[in-house]
Design a protein around this motif. Sequence first.
Motif, short mmCIF file in Angstrom:
data_model
loop_
_atom_site.label_atom_id
_atom_site.label_comp_id
_atom_site.label_asym_id
_atom_site.label_seq_id
_atom_site.Cartn_x
_atom_site.Cartn_y
_atom_site.Cartn_z
N TYR A 1 11.21 -0.77 -6.07
CA TYR A 1 11.76 -0.89 -5.21
C TYR A 1 11.25 -2.41 -4.51
N TYR A 2 9.76 -1.19 -3.53
CA TYR A 2 9.48 -1.94 -2.91
C TYR A 2 8.81 -3.50 -3.47
N MET A 3 7.88 -3.13 -4.44
CA MET A 3 7.29 -3.94 -5.14
C MET A 3 8.23 -5.32 -5.34
N ASP A 4 9.53 -4.72 -5.96
CA ASP A 4 10.97 -6.64 -5.66
C ASP A 4 11.25 -6.68 -4.79
N GLN A 5 11.50 -5.67 -3.63
CA GLN A 5 12.37 -6.27 -2.17
C GLN A 5 10.79 -7.19 -1.62
N TYR A 6 9.44 -7.55 -1.86
CA TYR A 6 8.74 -7.93 -1.27
C TYR A 6 7.99 -8.67 -2.16
N LYS A 7 8.35 -8.67 -3.09
CA LYS A 7 7.91 -9.81 -4.47
C LYS A 7 6.10 -9.91 -4.66
N ILE A 8 5.62 -8.41 -4.38
CA ILE A 8 4.25 -8.27 -4.60
C ILE A 8 4.33 -7.72 -6.01
N PRO A 9 2.80 -8.67 -6.45
CA PRO A 9 2.39 -8.49 -8.12
C PRO A 9 1.58 -7.10 -8.08
N LYS A 10 1.58 -6.43 -9.35
CA LYS A 10 0.99 -5.26 -9.58
C LYS A 10 -0.48 -5.26 -9.40
N GLU A 11 -1.40 -6.84 -9.11
CA GLU A 11 -2.83 -6.48 -8.81
C GLU A 11 -2.27 -5.65 -7.24
N ASN A 12 -1.59 -6.82 -6.45
CA ASN A 12 -1.69 -6.61 -5.14
C ASN A 12 -1.23 -5.24 -4.16
N LEU A 13 -0.55 -3.79 -5.42
CA LEU A 13 -0.62 -2.73 -5.23
C LEU A 13 -1.89 -2.04 -4.71
N LEU A 14 -1.82 -1.09 -4.42
CA LEU A 14 -2.32 0.08 -4.13
C LEU A 14 -1.99 1.74 -3.68
N VAL A 15 -2.29 2.05 -4.86
CA VAL A 15 -1.45 3.26 -4.26
C VAL A 15 -2.52 4.43 -4.46
N ILE A 16 -2.59 5.25 -3.26
CA ILE A 16 -3.56 6.12 -1.99
C ILE A 16 -3.33 7.38 -3.31
N VAL A 17 -4.18 8.37 -3.46
CA VAL A 17 -3.12 9.65 -4.48
C VAL A 17 -4.56 10.40 -4.28
N ILE B 1 1.42 -1.18 -0.12
CA ILE B 1 -0.10 -0.05 -0.29
C ILE B 1 0.75 1.70 -0.41
N ALA B 2 0.87 1.78 -0.78
CA ALA B 2 1.54 3.10 -1.31
C ALA B 2 0.75 4.62 -0.97
N GLY B 3 1.14 5.85 -0.23
CA GLY B 3 0.50 6.49 0.22
C GLY B 3 1.35 7.73 -0.32
N LEU B 4 1.11 8.33 -1.41
CA LEU B 4 1.81 9.26 -1.79
C LEU B 4 1.25 10.54 -1.16
N GLY B 5 2.79 11.20 -1.40
CA GLY B 5 3.06 12.84 -0.42
C GLY B 5 4.44 13.15 -0.82
N ASN B 6 4.51 14.46 -0.14
CA ASN B 6 5.65 14.71 -0.22
C ASN B 6 6.70 14.34 1.27
N ILE B 7 8.45 14.94 1.81
CA ILE B 7 8.43 14.68 2.84
C ILE B 7 8.79 16.02 2.81
N GLY B 8 8.52 15.93 4.73
CA GLY B 8 8.86 17.95 5.12
C GLY B 8 7.32 17.99 5.44
N PRO B 9 7.74 19.19 6.80
CA PRO B 9 6.83 19.79 7.73
C PRO B 9 6.29 20.83 7.41
N GLU B 10 6.53 20.81 6.33
CA GLU B 10 5.81 22.16 5.39
C GLU B 10 4.92 21.66 4.33
N TYR B 11 4.73 20.07 4.16
CA TYR B 11 3.92 19.66 3.31
C TYR B 11 2.96 18.78 4.68
N ALA B 12 2.83 19.21 5.46
CA ALA B 12 1.91 17.41 6.21
C ALA B 12 0.94 17.71 5.98
N PHE B 13 -0.13 18.57 6.20
CA PHE B 13 -1.30 18.82 5.83
C PHE B 13 -1.66 19.14 4.67
#
Length: 186
Positions: free
Chosen positions: A74-90, A5-17
Amino acid sequence: MKYLIAGLGNIGPEYAFTRHNIGFMVLDRLAAQNDFKFSFEKLAFVAEWKHKGRQFYFIKPTTFMNLSGKAIRYYMDQYKIPKENLLVIVDELQLPFGTLRIKPKGSHGGHNGLRNIEEILGTAEYPRLRFGIGNNFPRGRQVDYVLKPFSKEEMSEIQIFLDTAGDMVISFCTLGIQYAMNNYNQ
């Protein structure tokens, strides 16, 4: 069964909310409700959680929005996750604030994070949960709008939508995308 499960965003306190960080916000709410914690790893903040016989891997990419695909691949490869088991939150400009839609595939619709994921994965056929942020901005001010914090009115309502988005994530992983679409898409 393993899920990324990938939640998209930007790092840093200026982007928090900010509106662009709704993916991070959904995962932070899930973590608070289910007592798991994120730690900084390669390319992302990462958490793991087991629930109903399923292994959940959550990531909040630290590559910034426009390079999200690098961390996801990287994490799909690391954990061997097929694309149908990926969920991107955007975040989604084309949906009114608080409208939630889960889909098995789709176009990037001009969203740079999704565009990068599509380029790196070589396909647009991966599930995504789109969280409506509305489009109340003057022409040419889209970047300013998505990088601004939610309004006070939106913040007073957002918890219920974050909770529903979390329920959608869990349903996607435990009951399947068809169930999640039939029961949650508005």
